[in-house]
Enzyme design. Structure first.
Site, PDB file in Angstrom:
ATOM      1  N   SER A   1     -17.544   8.566  -8.377  1.00  0.00           N
ATOM      2  CA  SER A   1     -18.809   8.526  -9.131  1.00  0.00           C
ATOM      3  C   SER A   1     -19.550   9.868  -9.177  1.00  0.00           C
ATOM      4  CB  SER A   1     -19.727   7.436  -8.570  1.00  0.00           C
ATOM      5  OG  SER A   1     -19.157   6.191  -8.808  1.00  0.00           O
TER       6      SER A   1
ATOM      7  N   THR B   1     -22.168  -0.604  -6.401  1.00  0.00           N
ATOM      8  CA  THR B   1     -20.808  -1.097  -6.294  1.00  0.00           C
ATOM      9  C   THR B   1     -20.756  -2.153  -5.197  1.00  0.00           C
ATOM     10  OG1 THR B   1     -18.504  -0.436  -6.134  1.00  0.00           O
ATOM     11  CG2 THR B   1     -20.042   0.850  -4.816  1.00  0.00           C
TER      12      THR B   1
ATOM     13  N   LYS C   1     -23.618  -5.906  -5.958  1.00  0.00           N
ATOM     14  CA  LYS C   1     -23.835  -6.126  -7.394  1.00  0.00           C
ATOM     15  C   LYS C   1     -24.665  -7.380  -7.696  1.00  0.00           C
ATOM     16  CE  LYS C   1     -19.863  -3.662  -9.310  1.00  0.00           C
ATOM     17  NZ  LYS C   1     -18.755  -3.743 -10.264  1.00  0.00           N
TER      18      LYS C   1
ATOM     19  N   ASN D   1     -24.502  -3.260 -12.178  1.00  0.00           N
ATOM     20  CA  ASN D   1     -23.908  -2.039 -11.613  1.00  0.00           C
ATOM     21  C   ASN D   1     -24.709  -0.782 -11.962  1.00  0.00           C
ATOM     22  OD1 ASN D   1     -23.184  -1.356 -14.218  1.00  0.00           O
ATOM     23  ND2 ASN D   1     -21.033  -0.968 -13.751  1.00  0.00           N
TER      24      ASN D   1
ATOM     25  N   GLY E   1      -5.072 -12.202 -13.342  1.00  0.00           N
ATOM     26  CA  GLY E   1      -5.994 -12.141 -12.208  1.00  0.00           C
ATOM     27  C   GLY E   1      -7.194 -13.021 -12.435  1.00  0.00           C
TER      28      GLY E   1
ATOM     29  N   GLY F   1     -10.378 -12.261 -10.417  1.00  0.00           N
ATOM     30  CA  GLY F   1     -11.485 -11.679  -9.663  1.00  0.00           C
ATOM     31  C   GLY F   1     -12.534 -11.097 -10.605  1.00  0.00           C
TER      32      GLY F   1
ATOM     33  N   ARG G   1      -2.040 -16.291  -9.784  1.00  0.00           N
ATOM     34  CA  ARG G   1      -1.079 -16.881  -8.836  1.00  0.00           C
ATOM     35  C   ARG G   1      -1.658 -18.135  -8.206  1.00  0.00           C
ATOM     36  NH1 ARG G   1      -1.309 -12.364  -3.952  1.00  0.00           N
ATOM     37  NH2 ARG G   1      -3.553 -12.424  -3.638  1.00  0.00           N
TER      38      ARG G   1
ATOM     39  N   GLY H   1      -6.567   2.521 -16.142  1.00  0.00           N
ATOM     40  CA  GLY H   1      -7.961   2.209 -15.831  1.00  0.00           C
ATOM     41  C   GLY H   1      -8.919   3.390 -15.729  1.00  0.00           C
TER      42      GLY H   1
HETATM   43  P1  NAP Z   1     -10.867  -8.762  -7.005  1.00  0.00           P
HETATM   44  O1  NAP Z   1     -12.177  -9.329  -7.396  1.00  0.00           O
HETATM   45  O2  NAP Z   1     -10.522  -8.655  -5.559  1.00  0.00           O
HETATM   46  O3  NAP Z   1      -9.719  -9.625  -7.748  1.00  0.00           O
HETATM   47  C1  NAP Z   1      -8.374  -9.315  -7.615  1.00  0.00           C
HETATM   48  C2  NAP Z   1      -7.525 -10.392  -8.295  1.00  0.00           C
HETATM   49  O4  NAP Z   1      -6.174  -9.952  -8.227  1.00  0.00           O
HETATM   50  C3  NAP Z   1      -7.597 -11.749  -7.623  1.00  0.00           C
HETATM   51  O5  NAP Z   1      -7.601 -12.742  -8.615  1.00  0.00           O
HETATM   52  C4  NAP Z   1      -6.292 -11.794  -6.824  1.00  0.00           C
HETATM   53  O6  NAP Z   1      -5.746 -13.087  -6.685  1.00  0.00           O
HETATM   54  C5  NAP Z   1      -5.373 -11.018  -7.732  1.00  0.00           C
HETATM   55  N1  NAP Z   1      -4.234 -10.495  -6.996  1.00  0.00           N
HETATM   56  C6  NAP Z   1      -4.253  -9.658  -5.934  1.00  0.00           C
HETATM   57  N2  NAP Z   1      -2.990  -9.394  -5.532  1.00  0.00           N
HETATM   58  C7  NAP Z   1      -2.166 -10.094  -6.352  1.00  0.00           C
HETATM   59  C8  NAP Z   1      -0.764 -10.261  -6.433  1.00  0.00           C
HETATM   60  N3  NAP Z   1       0.075  -9.636  -5.575  1.00  0.00           N
HETATM   61  N4  NAP Z   1      -0.265 -11.057  -7.395  1.00  0.00           N
HETATM   62  C9  NAP Z   1      -1.088 -11.675  -8.269  1.00  0.00           C
HETATM   63  N5  NAP Z   1      -2.437 -11.579  -8.232  1.00  0.00           N
HETATM   64  C10 NAP Z   1      -2.958 -10.796  -7.290  1.00  0.00           C
HETATM   65  O7  NAP Z   1     -10.703  -7.300  -7.586  1.00  0.00           O
HETATM   66  P2  NAP Z   1     -11.343  -6.685  -8.934  1.00  0.00           P
HETATM   67  O8  NAP Z   1     -12.661  -6.098  -8.611  1.00  0.00           O
HETATM   68  O9  NAP Z   1     -11.239  -7.699  -9.998  1.00  0.00           O
HETATM   69  O10 NAP Z   1     -10.361  -5.441  -9.196  1.00  0.00           O
HETATM   70  C11 NAP Z   1      -9.008  -5.637  -9.589  1.00  0.00           C
HETATM   71  C12 NAP Z   1      -8.384  -4.275  -9.870  1.00  0.00           C
HETATM   72  O11 NAP Z   1      -9.083  -3.676 -10.961  1.00  0.00           O
HETATM   73  C13 NAP Z   1      -8.516  -3.275  -8.708  1.00  0.00           C
HETATM   74  O12 NAP Z   1      -7.361  -2.491  -8.656  1.00  0.00           O
HETATM   75  C14 NAP Z   1      -9.712  -2.421  -9.092  1.00  0.00           C
HETATM   76  O13 NAP Z   1      -9.640  -1.101  -8.549  1.00  0.00           O
HETATM   77  C15 NAP Z   1      -9.550  -2.389 -10.610  1.00  0.00           C
HETATM   78  N6  NAP Z   1     -10.819  -2.163 -11.310  1.00  0.00           N
HETATM   79  C16 NAP Z   1     -10.865  -1.077 -12.134  1.00  0.00           C
HETATM   80  C17 NAP Z   1     -12.008  -0.828 -12.850  1.00  0.00           C
HETATM   81  C18 NAP Z   1     -12.038   0.380 -13.760  1.00  0.00           C
HETATM   82  O14 NAP Z   1     -13.126   0.829 -14.151  1.00  0.00           O
HETATM   83  N7  NAP Z   1     -10.898   0.896 -14.117  1.00  0.00           N
HETATM   84  C19 NAP Z   1     -13.119  -1.681 -12.749  1.00  0.00           C
HETATM   85  C20 NAP Z   1     -13.025  -2.795 -11.916  1.00  0.00           C
HETATM   86  C21 NAP Z   1     -11.864  -3.023 -11.190  1.00  0.00           C
HETATM   87  P3  NAP Z   1      -6.195 -14.093  -5.516  1.00  0.00           P
HETATM   88  O15 NAP Z   1      -7.600 -14.459  -5.844  1.00  0.00           O
HETATM   89  O16 NAP Z   1      -5.236 -15.180  -5.640  1.00  0.00           O
HETATM   90  O17 NAP Z   1      -6.112 -13.316  -4.232  1.00  0.00           O
END
Ligand code: NAP
Length: 277
Positions: free
Chosen positions: A18, A61, A65, A86, A123, A125, A147, A237
């Site tokens: 950031s 972050t 949030k 955010n 996903g 999350g 999953r 991303g």
């Molecule tokens: P999160 O809230 O922790 O959600 C992660 C999701 O991924 C959950 O649904 C989890 O499933 C699933 N998951 C994790 N491991 C898995 C696997 N091996 N197989 C299948 N599903 C799996 O995380 P988030 O905040 O949404 O972030 C997700 C990703 O996006 C991260 O890498 C983060 O750095 C990236 N991100 C990037 C930006 C950007 O600006 N580029 C913004 C936000 C996030 P379960 O619930 O079943 O565990």
């Protein structure tokens, strides 16, 4: 011009891109803004909110949030829809915004990826919620692949409760079938250090015209590399990370940027990230 202070708050907050991104955006807009990192947990917010209110604005972050919301005077439309903030702008009132949705949309737009037709989101999350709501609002036909079907169904229920016309079905990732105009990965699969992993099979990937991966470390995940090799349009991303920051500057200062400067910032952020990891 008097220097104004900004910050990002999180807990724990280790390496964050950031300050690098926001300082460049202040420079590009000829704004005199300083930007620091503050480690603040939700428990500390009651005593630290006075410090935060003295800033011109700040980013939030994980895990603050939602926790920040009771301390704000009002939320903009999307922050209220998502129940998540955010970005805060301090003026006569303290107003909360969420810039992730518009950051995601701008990342697609500048990659020439149309946000329409059949969309698959992987996903359930925080990032998946952003992609799902935005796809539903855009009138896409959405498949949410996860999953854990219980989690997928509960996210769909939540989305349909807020966006009644949403067209969403669910699938296990392992049973994903169909042709998609866009596949959007919202899981950390493929992220450093497990960089050889891919969230979907090669067969499923081969049926996707466009691919977006929320993962930005590495810059080019296996998913993106294989999608490009298939002839698909694919973007990682880092573009979303930079664009959601650009949207924060639009909110704070009404700043307008040249697309070439933003492209350069995406590239420079990538180089900076490589030095950290
Ligand atoms: P999160 O809230 O922790 O959600 C992660 C999701 O991924 C959950 O649904 C989890 O499933 C699933 N998951 C994790 N491991 C898995 C696997 N091996 N197989 C299948 N599903 C799996 O995380 P988030 O905040 O949404 O972030 C997700 C990703 O996006 C991260 O890498 C983060 O750095 C990236 N991100 C990037 C930006 C950007 O600006 N580029 C913004 C936000 C996030 P379960 O619930 O079943 O565990």
């Amino acid at each position: 011009m008097k220097k104004r202070n900004f910050a990002v708050i999180g807990h724990p907050i280790g390496h964050t891109m950031s300050p690098f991104i926001h300082k460049r955006l202040f420079e590009l807009a000829h704004e005199n803004g300083d930007y620091t990192v503050l480690d603040i947990s939700p428990d500390e917010l009651p005593v630290k909110i006075h410090t935060l209110n003295e800033l011109a604005g700040y980013n939030i972050t994980i895990p603050n949030k939602q926790a920040i919301i009771p301390y704000l005077d009002r939320l903009d439309r999307k922050a209220a829809l998502y129940g998540s903030v955010n970005t805060v702008k301090n003026g006569e009132v303290q107003e909360g915004f969420t810039t992730d949705p518009d950051g995601f949309l701008k990342a697609l737009e500048y990659a020439n990826i149309a946000f329409s037709g059949n969309i698959c989101i992987i996903g359930c999350g925080g990032a998946a919620r952003t992609f799902l709501y935005e796809a539903a609002l855009a009138g896409c036909h959405v498949t949410l692949a996860a999953r854990d079907m219980n989690k997928a169904n509960s996210l769909v229920q939540e989305a349909v409760g807020k966006i009644p016309l949403a067209d969403i079905k669910t699938s296990l990732i392992s049973e994903l079938d169909g042709e998609f105009d866009l596949l959007a990965n919202a899981t950390p699969v493929g992220m450093y250090p497990n960089i050889d992993n891919m969230p979907v099979s090669e067969k499923a990937l081969s049926r996707c015209k466009n691919v977006f991966d929320a993962v930005y470390n590495p810059l080019e995940t296996v998913l993106i590399r294989k999608a490009k090799a298939n002839g698909s349009n694919a973007v990682g991303g880092m573009s979303m990370l930079v664009w959601q920051a650009v949207v924060a500057h639009e909110i704070w200062d009404g700043s307008v940027y040249n697309i070439h400067d933003i492209d350069q910032l995406i590239e420079d952020s990538s180089t900076k990230l490589k030095k950290i990891f």
